[in-house]
Design a protein around this motif. Structure first.
Motif, PDB file in Angstrom:
ATOM      1  N   MET A  93      -0.092  -6.279  -7.125  1.00 45.51           N
ATOM      2  CA  MET A  93      -0.804  -5.404  -6.225  1.00 45.51           C
ATOM      3  C   MET A  93       0.139  -4.385  -5.586  1.00 45.51           C
ATOM      4  N   TRP A  94       1.305  -4.821  -5.129  1.00 45.98           N
ATOM      5  CA  TRP A  94       2.239  -3.891  -4.489  1.00 45.98           C
ATOM      6  C   TRP A  94       2.775  -2.879  -5.487  1.00 45.98           C
ATOM      7  N   LYS A  95       3.008  -3.356  -6.728  1.00 43.90           N
ATOM      8  CA  LYS A  95       3.521  -2.449  -7.752  1.00 43.90           C
ATOM      9  C   LYS A  95       2.482  -1.368  -8.067  1.00 43.90           C
ATOM     10  N   TYR A  96       1.218  -1.773  -8.175  1.00 43.13           N
ATOM     11  CA  TYR A  96       0.140  -0.816  -8.426  1.00 43.13           C
ATOM     12  C   TYR A  96       0.054   0.209  -7.289  1.00 43.13           C
ATOM     13  N   ALA A  97       0.118  -0.285  -6.056  1.00 44.44           N
ATOM     14  CA  ALA A  97       0.031   0.616  -4.900  1.00 44.44           C
ATOM     15  C   ALA A  97       1.204   1.589  -4.891  1.00 44.44           C
ATOM     16  N   TRP A  98       2.402   1.101  -5.194  1.00 43.48           N
ATOM     17  CA  TRP A  98       3.581   1.967  -5.167  1.00 43.48           C
ATOM     18  C   TRP A  98       3.535   2.999  -6.289  1.00 43.48           C
ATOM     19  N   GLU A  99       3.087   2.572  -7.494  1.00 45.48           N
ATOM     20  CA  GLU A  99       3.037   3.502  -8.618  1.00 45.48           C
ATOM     21  C   GLU A  99       1.993   4.599  -8.414  1.00 45.48           C
ATOM     22  N   ASN A 100       0.870   4.265  -7.803  1.00 42.74           N
ATOM     23  CA  ASN A 100      -0.205   5.241  -7.645  1.00 42.74           C
ATOM     24  C   ASN A 100      -0.153   6.006  -6.329  1.00 42.74           C
ATOM     25  N   TYR A 101       0.387   5.396  -5.306  1.00 42.78           N
ATOM     26  CA  TYR A 101       0.398   6.024  -3.973  1.00 42.78           C
ATOM     27  C   TYR A 101       1.790   6.049  -3.358  1.00 42.78           C
ATOM     28  N   GLY A 102       2.810   6.053  -4.183  1.00 45.55           N
ATOM     29  CA  GLY A 102       4.190   6.011  -3.687  1.00 45.55           C
ATOM     30  C   GLY A 102       4.554   7.191  -2.813  1.00 45.55           C
ATOM     31  N   GLY A 103       4.084   8.360  -3.185  1.00 41.31           N
ATOM     32  CA  GLY A 103       4.380   9.554  -2.385  1.00 41.31           C
ATOM     33  C   GLY A 103       3.735   9.491  -1.025  1.00 41.31           C
ATOM     34  N   ARG A 104       2.501   9.037  -0.988  1.00 43.19           N
ATOM     35  CA  ARG A 104       1.807   8.933   0.299  1.00 43.19           C
ATOM     36  C   ARG A 104       2.453   7.877   1.177  1.00 43.19           C
ATOM     37  N   ILE A 105       2.824   6.747   0.568  1.00 46.06           N
ATOM     38  CA  ILE A 105       3.451   5.668   1.334  1.00 46.06           C
ATOM     39  C   ILE A 105       4.783   6.132   1.905  1.00 46.06           C
ATOM     40  N   SER A 106       5.612   6.757   1.067  1.00 47.96           N
ATOM     41  CA  SER A 106       6.917   7.213   1.558  1.00 47.96           C
ATOM     42  C   SER A 106       6.764   8.370   2.537  1.00 47.96           C
ATOM     43  N   GLY A 107       5.770   9.224   2.340  1.00 46.24           N
ATOM     44  CA  GLY A 107       5.544  10.331   3.270  1.00 46.24           C
ATOM     45  C   GLY A 107       5.129   9.847   4.642  1.00 46.24           C
ATOM     46  N   VAL A 108       4.217   8.869   4.677  1.00 43.08           N
ATOM     47  CA  VAL A 108       3.785   8.321   5.961  1.00 43.08           C
ATOM     48  C   VAL A 108       4.925   7.548   6.612  1.00 43.08           C
ATOM     49  N   ALA A 109       5.709   6.817   5.810  1.00 44.67           N
ATOM     50  CA  ALA A 109       6.840   6.076   6.373  1.00 44.67           C
ATOM     51  C   ALA A 109       7.868   7.033   6.983  1.00 44.67           C
ATOM     52  N   ALA A 110       8.156   8.114   6.284  1.00 46.92           N
ATOM     53  CA  ALA A 110       9.094   9.101   6.828  1.00 46.92           C
ATOM     54  C   ALA A 110       8.516   9.754   8.082  1.00 46.92           C
TER      55      ALA A 110
END
Length: 76
Positions: A1-18
């Motif tokens: 599940m985490w791998k799927y989320a990171w592969e498909n939404y990695g930019g959004r996740i890293s953008g929100v984290a930043a």
């Protein structure tokens, strides 16, 4: 599940984290600037979404560097 989320939404996740990181840093400078913190998180989300959708970089770096080198060539 985490791998799927990171592969498909990695930019959004890293953008929100930043955005959250920079927002928290800014919040230490002033509590009442919560709207600015939300703006930073929103910009991070938007930039990450642009990356996820493959729309390219926000700034066209290749075109910009080409224009600069044409305008001011190196003199050697």
């Amino acid at each position: 599940m985490w791998k799927y989320a990171w592969e498909n939404y990695g930019g959004r996740i890293s953008g929100v984290a930043a955005g959250l990181l920079f927002g928290i840093i800014y919040l230490f400078a002033g509590f009442w600037d919560m709207l600015f913190c939300a703006l930073i998180v929103g910009i991070g989300f938007w930039a990450g979404k642009q990356k996820d959708e493959g729309k390219g970089p926000i700034l066209p770096w290749e075109r910009l560097t080409e224009w600069l080198t044409d305008r001011w060539p190196r003199s050697r």
